[in-house]
Design an enzyme around this catalytic site. Sequence first.
Site, PDB file in Angstrom:
ATOM      1  N   SER A 123       0.788  -1.232   0.000  1.00  0.00           N
ATOM      2  CA  SER A 123       0.000   0.000   0.000  1.00  0.00           C
ATOM      3  C   SER A 123       0.817   1.278   0.000  1.00  0.00           C
ATOM      4  CB  SER A 123      -0.962   0.013   1.197  1.00  0.00           C
ATOM      5  OG  SER A 123      -2.057  -0.839   0.955  1.00  0.00           O
ATOM      6  N   SER A 135      -6.485   2.993   3.916  1.00  0.00           N
ATOM      7  CA  SER A 135      -5.885   1.978   3.041  1.00  0.00           C
ATOM      8  C   SER A 135      -6.937   0.999   2.517  1.00  0.00           C
ATOM      9  CB  SER A 135      -4.779   1.220   3.791  1.00  0.00           C
ATOM     10  OG  SER A 135      -3.752   0.836   2.910  1.00  0.00           O
ATOM     11  N   THR A 163       1.793   3.445   5.158  1.00  0.00           N
ATOM     12  CA  THR A 163       2.151   2.065   5.512  1.00  0.00           C
ATOM     13  C   THR A 163       1.800   1.123   4.368  1.00  0.00           C
ATOM     14  OG1 THR A 163      -0.001   1.768   6.561  1.00  0.00           O
ATOM     15  CG2 THR A 163       1.843   2.418   7.990  1.00  0.00           C
ATOM     16  N   ARG A 176       6.075  -1.796  12.506  1.00  0.00           N
ATOM     17  CA  ARG A 176       6.586  -0.955  11.419  1.00  0.00           C
ATOM     18  C   ARG A 176       6.897   0.454  11.924  1.00  0.00           C
ATOM     19  NH1 ARG A 176       1.632  -1.938   7.366  1.00  0.00           N
ATOM     20  NH2 ARG A 176       0.601  -1.610   9.375  1.00  0.00           N
TER      21      ARG A 176
END
Length: 286
Positions: free
Chosen positions: A82, A135, A226, A271
């Site tokens: 993404s 997303s 992300t 992350r």
Amino acid sequence: MKPKYLISFLLLCGVMFLSSSDYGNITLFPDSSSTKFVIRNDLQKYFRNCNVDGTIVILDINKSQWIVSDSIGSQMETLPASTFKIPNLLIALETGAIKDENEIVKWSGEADTATYGYRPEIYHDMSVKEAFDVSAVWVFIDLAKRIGRDNYSQYLKQCKYGNLNLSHEEDDFWNFGALGISPVNQILFLKGLYECKLPFSVKNMEVVKNIMITEQQDGYIIRSKTGWTNENGFKIGWWVGYLEKKEAVYFFATRLLQDAKIVDPYFGNCRKEITKEAFRALGIIE
């Protein structure tokens, strides 16, 4: 600890490494007397703490300094997942596939939960801006159909984005297939966006930069995206963007690798956690 996931991933994928010829006039780490390149192996401990392998690359543009946790991972190409929504949105705006970021995309009523999981919170009509924020892959698949592969090929080539391999037949070629990008290339692309040097109108680049704002603190702003997908039995997690702090700008690309069979509820959070731990270790944030 040996980077077991990274080694296995390399063996399974037959990973191709980038060279200066892949970018034309752009090299991986610009070679000049004013550019510094620092390997910080100590940053790997933050990946180990999360039970993942991975790489973080940071570019301190003010000091002309590249900081990497490992040199191999910094050049290894994987699916962008993404994080591709950044160029995707730029191309959609530039080609007129959407009139603006507030255009509403109609929900079809169908969800591929086997491929993308069950996310009922995104199953409704929504603006492209909201789709970027949450997303929502179904929205960007709809945009991909409007944009067309020829337009993607043209703009990605001009942006020198990744390996330019769009051979995957399905519309979500950023989540599955052969398109690959390295952490270093992610940063070069983001730097072009920040400096408004990509092949898009300044207006469209400013729109995307504003949409990318994900965190605003007293001392800094982060613009980012992300990403998360599975490839060849491995989870791939990304966080890419840049942090603005007074007069300083730090570009970053963090990528995680983990065996897809491992059930790890912290993979997604790691992350950002790993990236911010690295920022603290480098004195970028407190």
